[in-house]
Design a protein around this motif. Structure first.
Motif, short mmCIF file in Angstrom:
data_model
loop_
_atom_site.label_atom_id
_atom_site.label_comp_id
_atom_site.label_asym_id
_atom_site.label_seq_id
_atom_site.Cartn_x
_atom_site.Cartn_y
_atom_site.Cartn_z
N MET A 2 6.32 -2.38 -7.13
CA MET A 2 6.77 -1.07 -5.83
C MET A 2 5.28 -0.95 -4.98
O MET A 2 5.09 -1.46 -4.02
CB MET A 2 5.75 0.20 -6.63
CG MET A 2 7.13 1.23 -7.51
SD MET A 2 7.52 2.02 -8.94
CE MET A 2 7.09 3.15 -7.44
N ILE A 3 3.74 -2.49 -6.19
CA ILE A 3 2.70 -2.50 -4.71
C ILE A 3 3.45 -3.31 -4.09
O ILE A 3 3.46 -3.37 -3.11
CB ILE A 3 1.81 -2.87 -5.99
CG1 ILE A 3 1.04 -1.89 -6.70
CG2 ILE A 3 1.04 -3.32 -4.97
CD1 ILE A 3 0.45 -2.03 -7.98
N PRO A 23 12.56 1.83 -2.41
CA PRO A 23 12.30 0.64 -1.50
C PRO A 23 12.81 0.91 -0.05
O PRO A 23 12.57 0.57 1.29
CB PRO A 23 12.68 -0.63 -1.90
CG PRO A 23 13.37 -0.01 -3.33
CD PRO A 23 13.21 1.50 -3.26
N GLU A 24 13.61 1.89 0.11
CA GLU A 24 14.40 2.16 1.12
C GLU A 24 12.71 3.55 2.09
O GLU A 24 12.61 3.10 2.84
CB GLU A 24 15.75 2.88 1.01
CG GLU A 24 16.77 2.13 0.74
CD GLU A 24 16.45 1.62 -0.35
OE1 GLU A 24 16.36 2.27 -1.45
OE2 GLU A 24 17.18 0.58 -0.18
N TYR A 25 12.96 4.92 1.10
CA TYR A 25 12.14 5.41 2.06
C TYR A 25 10.88 4.99 1.95
O TYR A 25 10.00 5.89 3.02
CB TYR A 25 12.15 7.06 1.45
CG TYR A 25 11.75 6.88 -0.55
CD1 TYR A 25 10.31 7.26 -0.08
CD2 TYR A 25 12.11 7.06 -1.21
CE1 TYR A 25 9.68 7.18 -1.65
CE2 TYR A 25 11.62 7.74 -2.36
CZ TYR A 25 10.39 6.94 -2.70
OH TYR A 25 10.47 7.38 -3.68
N ILE A 26 10.05 4.17 1.56
CA ILE A 26 8.32 3.77 1.47
C ILE A 26 8.54 2.99 3.17
O ILE A 26 7.40 3.11 3.40
CB ILE A 26 8.18 3.08 0.62
CG1 ILE A 26 6.49 3.15 0.29
CG2 ILE A 26 8.67 1.56 0.58
CD1 ILE A 26 5.91 5.06 0.22
N GLU A 27 9.62 2.98 2.85
CA GLU A 27 9.36 2.43 4.99
C GLU A 27 9.43 2.93 5.69
O GLU A 27 8.54 2.92 6.75
CB GLU A 27 10.51 1.11 5.16
CG GLU A 27 10.87 -0.10 6.18
CD GLU A 27 11.92 -0.68 6.59
OE1 GLU A 27 12.17 -1.43 7.46
OE2 GLU A 27 12.83 -0.72 5.49
N LEU A 48 -7.43 -6.83 -0.80
CA LEU A 48 -6.67 -5.23 -0.29
C LEU A 48 -7.02 -4.48 -1.73
O LEU A 48 -6.95 -3.46 -1.52
CB LEU A 48 -5.33 -5.71 -0.39
CG LEU A 48 -4.12 -4.76 -0.18
CD1 LEU A 48 -4.41 -4.28 1.22
CD2 LEU A 48 -2.68 -5.09 -0.33
N PHE A 49 -7.21 -5.22 -2.92
CA PHE A 49 -7.35 -4.17 -3.58
C PHE A 49 -8.58 -4.37 -4.32
O PHE A 49 -9.55 -3.72 -5.50
CB PHE A 49 -6.61 -4.63 -5.10
CG PHE A 49 -5.31 -4.36 -4.53
CD1 PHE A 49 -4.48 -3.59 -4.90
CD2 PHE A 49 -4.25 -5.04 -4.83
CE1 PHE A 49 -3.57 -2.85 -4.68
CE2 PHE A 49 -3.42 -5.11 -3.71
CZ PHE A 49 -2.27 -3.98 -3.09
N SER A 50 -9.48 -4.60 -3.66
CA SER A 50 -10.61 -4.90 -4.14
C SER A 50 -12.00 -3.19 -3.91
O SER A 50 -10.96 -1.74 -3.49
CB SER A 50 -11.98 -5.55 -2.61
OG SER A 50 -12.14 -4.41 -1.45
N ILE A 106 2.90 -3.85 -0.05
CA ILE A 106 2.67 -5.35 0.34
C ILE A 106 3.07 -6.21 1.70
O ILE A 106 3.23 -6.89 2.82
CB ILE A 106 1.82 -6.00 -0.29
CG1 ILE A 106 0.54 -5.57 -1.55
CG2 ILE A 106 0.95 -7.89 0.00
CD1 ILE A 106 0.44 -6.44 -3.16
N ASP A 107 4.84 -6.26 1.25
CA ASP A 107 5.63 -7.20 1.79
C ASP A 107 5.44 -6.16 3.07
O ASP A 107 6.53 -7.14 4.50
CB ASP A 107 7.26 -6.76 1.15
CG ASP A 107 7.16 -7.73 0.26
OD1 ASP A 107 6.24 -8.84 -0.08
OD2 ASP A 107 7.81 -8.23 -0.74
N LEU A 108 5.72 -5.22 2.97
CA LEU A 108 5.50 -3.96 4.43
C LEU A 108 4.62 -4.17 5.31
O LEU A 108 4.27 -3.30 6.72
CB LEU A 108 6.10 -2.49 3.98
CG LEU A 108 7.66 -2.13 3.49
CD1 LEU A 108 7.67 -1.17 2.84
CD2 LEU A 108 8.66 -2.77 4.36
N GLY A 109 3.61 -4.85 5.22
CA GLY A 109 2.57 -4.04 5.59
C GLY A 109 1.70 -3.66 5.33
O GLY A 109 0.52 -3.91 5.83
#
Length: 266
Positions: free
Chosen positions: A226-227, A189-193, A7-9, A231-234
């Motif tokens: 934040m990162i 955390p809320e709006y990034i979803e 993912l971070f390559s 990741i958790d959101l996919g």
């Protein structure tokens, strides 16, 4: 290679803000050589008026050297840019896209202070009209419009969602920048979803609530969390890695940010 490492390559990282903030004022060839030296095969092109004469040349050179231009920057100032007539240093983006045949994303930021004089309704109306105009022009060239959170009314996540919702037939995305999000950190955390379905790229940066705005990844106390939320959101990327320090050398800054990113992921 682990999923996080992939993912971070460098294949999933897009160098950004490496043109207008280059203290060495590299030529197009020197910039392409720098990217190859660092192991990147893509970047996003931001510019200043002084780069207009070499814009098309750089895009063509990048193509010849196997470097992808993932996006080009377009800064809109509604004091000067109107639907049907963009100012002298904005119009060349479209002219050069047509000239070179480059098909890419156009990352659009708006001059934030302009909206200070407008009501919310006026801000939405004028922005939707301009974004629709830009979208139609971009589509004819095989390009796409991404909304870039560059501060002010336009940069607020809820307003970018409103713009997209007002243009349901247009394929618009969002380019979210950590370094322009200091005024909305508590709600992140809320709006990034909510932004997730439209995220085309995320610019990484070291983050502290108190600032400063731009710091090396790994030197803040919020960016890892934040990162991880992404990741958790996919979210699978891409991510932008900044070379953005006024008076700095992007080659050094890109490397420092890359090393900082690796450190916080370990």
């Amino acid at each position: 290679m682990s999923e996080t490492a992939t993912l971070f390559s460098k294949d999933n990282l897009i160098p950004w803000s490496i043109v207008g903030f280059d203290v060495k004022e590299r030529t197009p060839k020197e910039r392409i050589d720098m990217l190859k030296r660092l192991g990147y095969k893509q970047y996003a092109y931001g510019y200043r008026p002084k780069h207009l004469p070499t814009m098309a040349q750089e895009w063509q050179l990048a193509k010849e050297e196997g470097i992808d231009i993932k996006a080009v920057w377009l800064y809109i100032n509604l004091y000067k840019d109107k639907v049907g007539k963009l100012r002298y240093d904005a119009e060349p983006v479209f002219e050069n896209l047509k000239k070179t045949g480059l098909k890419t994303q156009i990352w659009v930021g708006f001059y934030p202070e302009y909206f200070d004089e407008l009501t919310d309704e006026e801000s939405l109306k004028q922005t939707v009209e301009m974004v629709s105009y830009l979208y139609k022009r971009a589509k004819k060239l095989g390009c796409k419009i991404g909304l870039y959170n560059h501060g002010g009314w336009f940069g607020k996540p809820e307003n970018q969602l409103r713009i997209i919702q007002a243009l349901p037939n247009e394929d618009l995305g969002i380019v979210f920048n950590f370094h322009h999000a200091h005024d909305t950190l508590e709600e992140y955390p809320e709006y990034i979803e909510k932004l997730l379905p439209y995220l085309w790229a995320v610019s990484l940066n070291g983050m502290r609530a108190e600032g400063p705005k731009i710091i090396t990844i790994g030197e803040g106390n919020l960016e890892k969390e934040m990162i991880q939320r992404l990741i958790d959101l996919g979210y699978k990327g891409p991510f932008n890695i900044l070379g953005h320090v006024k008076g700095g050398d992007p080659e050094i800054i890109l490397q420092e940010n890359y090393e900082g990113l690796k450190n916080i992921l370990n």
